[in-house]
Design an enzyme around this catalytic site. Structure first.
Site, PDB file in Angstrom:
ATOM      1  CB  SER A  57      -1.038  -0.083   1.234  1.00  0.00           C
ATOM      2  OG  SER A  57      -2.037   0.821   0.921  1.00  0.00           O
ATOM      3  CG  ASP A 102      -4.259  -1.308   0.242  1.00  0.00           C
ATOM      4  OD1 ASP A 102      -3.493  -2.006   0.539  1.00  0.00           O
ATOM      5  OD2 ASP A 102      -4.577  -0.327   0.300  1.00  0.00           O
TER       6      ASP A 102
END
Length: 575
Positions: free
Chosen positions: A59, A275
């Site tokens: 991320s 993500d």
């Protein structure tokens, strides 16, 4: 012959807007290494060498790993703590600051609530994610006019990777013997990685690692896609596609068991991702894999014909007297003890618990339980937020840790998009925490220093008392020495914010300006979530206008205010 270097593998955990904290940590770390390099060879300066061969993350951490890679051949100018009337100035001279603190504007919420990304029958994400494209462009752009050789504290080629959650997944099968024939048992995996190598000459040869060159642009488009994909917060931000040659996927070492009998066919392969932190938010075990591979490659005789190399590597690198490398993890949201379990069994409660259990289990790393539970383990270190709260006399009131210590921790990590001041605070806290960590905690005990050849030779012939630190009555010496004056106790280099203190805040009046944009976005999402008939759409418009969006807007606004209040970031007295 130059002595063997001590290697540090950098792992950066997911952080959402608290990527500003991670960027601050990296900024100070690189500045410290650069200052040491400039003093190398001078009297009374430790002579051992530290090198970074691998950076990876998930991320926002993965985005920062790629961002740091893009700075390897460009200078980074430190940003002094700003005075109040220059607090919000932009600083393009420092790419880490410019990318994570400046972003694309002071307050990002107006852009994230803009409805221009919603079209009839298609809602891409709960928040407008177009600003992510601008951030990725800013992050992954090197300055060819200021090109410099890669610093010696990086080991070329530098490996850089990001974790990905692959929504399609990779299918594979296992042979099972049934009563009459051999059947295929089909499965799929959804953990994925985008792996790159950066070298001065642009030449890389490791299988499974794409050559990335910021000067010529080789693999730059793929790196940009990967940066956006690893940060594509599920539902909240837009899912992202990556196109890679199948060979760059088939040869990923961490997926070799998947592709051993089921390789992807040759040619470009397109994949859709959310993500990377959803499946692996703290990929320290992958960084450890690379460090172990380097150890084995550089010392083949020791590991030749050794059946249990993992045990030897663990024994070697978990002890200060023998370790040659370590994993340094930067985590703005370190795991904390779970609250008392709530046994509520209604539908919504069980749904939330189920999602939480699935996510936690996907992130679990059974193979690393042993090392994670080891005390005094030299193979892994952690930098995470910590700050002291003091009164007007400088006396300590309490110490905050983890997400509670950072302003961007509010709103589940999205708080930094509300105010640039929040990001500024976390950036300088990251620098402060890194300085404290390098001075007092990223050290080797005196007894082990005499046994470890790397550090024994590095500190030989100098006045070690100039570097000694005393923690819990143990004399230790820094792995990365600092040459600046030690800050006074309980002080922190932090700007004074508009609140008049070194802790930022916003006002109710500022937050209330978001009411209409929130209402408009909710309404447009409801009206465009699917293709509807004209009559149904009219009924939904009336419902959204009269009841739904008003109710949802109220809940969203209340949640924002509550989270800011919990973090003591909402100043109701100031307007």
């Amino acid at each position: 012959m130059e002595n063997k270097p001590f290697r540090i593998g950098i792992c950066m955990a997911g952080a959402v807007s608290a990527g500003a904290y991670t960027a601050g940590v990296m900024d100070f770390l690189l500045e410290a290494l650069e200052n040491w390099e400039r003093k190398r060879g001078e009297a009374n300066v430790p002579s051992h060498r530290v090198q970074i061969p691998i950076m990876g993350g998930a991320s926002a951490g993965g985005m920062t790993a790629l961002l740091a890679a893009s700075t390897l051949n460009n200078p980074i100018t430190p940003v002094d703590v700003p005075v109040p009337n220059q607090l919000l100035n932009e600083h393009p001279e420092n790419k880490l600051y410019h990318s994570w603190v400046d972003l694309t504007g002071k307050d990002m919420f107006p852009k994230m609530l803009d409805t221009s990304d919603i079209s009839s029958g298609k809602v891409i994400s709960l928040l407008n994610s177009r600003f992510i494209n601008e951030v990725a462009d800013k992050m992954l752009r090197a300055n060819a006019d200021q090109w410099e050789p890669m610093p010696k504290y990086f080991e070329s080629p530098v490996k850089v990777f990001v974790t990905l959650s692959n929504l399609e997944g990779y299918n594979y099968n296992v042979d099972f013997l049934s009563a009459r024939k051999k059947d295929k048992y089909n499965m799929s995996v959804h953990n994925d990685y985008a792996c790159f190598e950066v070298a001065d000459d642009g030449k890389t040869s490791s299988k499974g690692w794409m050559p990335l060159n910021f000067q010529t642009g080789v693999s730059l488009a793929t790196a940009r896609e990967a940066a956006m994909a690893t940060g594509a917060f599920p539902l909240g931000l837009r899912a992202r596609t990556i196109t890679r040659d199948a060979s760059h996927i088939n040869e990923i070492g961490w997926l070799k068991d998947v592709f051993h009998k089921n390789p992807l066919p040759p040619g470009p392969k397109k994949s859709l991702h959310v993500d990377g932190g959803m499946i692996n938010n703290e990929p320290f075990e992958k960084v450890r894999d690379i460090l172990d591979d380097i150890t084995v490659t550089n010392d083949p005789e020791t590991f030749k014909e050794l059946e249990d190399r993992e045990t030897l590597l663990f024994e070697m690198n978990s002890r200060y007297a023998t370790f040659e490398n370590t994993v340094l993890m930067i985590d703005p949201f370190p795991g904390k003890e779970s609250p008392a379990f709530d046994f509520a069994d209604d539908l919504l409660a069980v749904a939330g618990k189920t999602l939480g259990a699935m996510t936690a289990q996907m992130r679990a790393k059974p193979a690393d339980y042993r090392s994670a539970m080891e005390t005094d383990d030299a193979s892994q270190f952690l930098i995470s937020p910590s700050r002291l709260l003091t009164d007007e006399n400088g006396d300590v009131l309490k110490e905050l840790f983890g997400e509670e210590a950072i302003a961007c921790g509010t709103l589940a990590g999205f708080g930094g998009f509300l105010s640039k001041e929040f990001r500024i605070h976390d950036y300088y806290l990251g620098r402060h925490n890194c300085e404290v960590f390098l001075r007092d905690y990223f050290t080797i005990p005196e007894t082990a220093l005499q046994q470890n050849k790397i550090f024994r030779d590095g500190y030989a012939g100098i006045d070690k008392n100039a570097y000694v630190t005393l923690i819990d009555d143990v004399r230790s010496y820094p792995i990365i020495p600092l040459f600046t004056e030690r800050p006074a106790p309980f002080t922190i280099k932090m700007p004074v914010f508009s609140s008049g203190t070194n802790w930022p805040s916003t006002t109710s009046e500022t937050i209330e300006k978001f009411e209409k944009p929130i209402r408009n976005r909710i309404q447009k999402i409801l009206l465009n979530i699917a293709e509807l008939s004209g009559f149904t759409n009219a009924l939904l418009w009336i419902g959204a206008k009269v009841i739904l969006n008003k109710t949802l807007e109220g809940k969203v606004m209340n949640a924002i205010k509550k989270s800011l209040t919990d973090w003591e970031l909402l100043d109701t007295k100031r307007r």
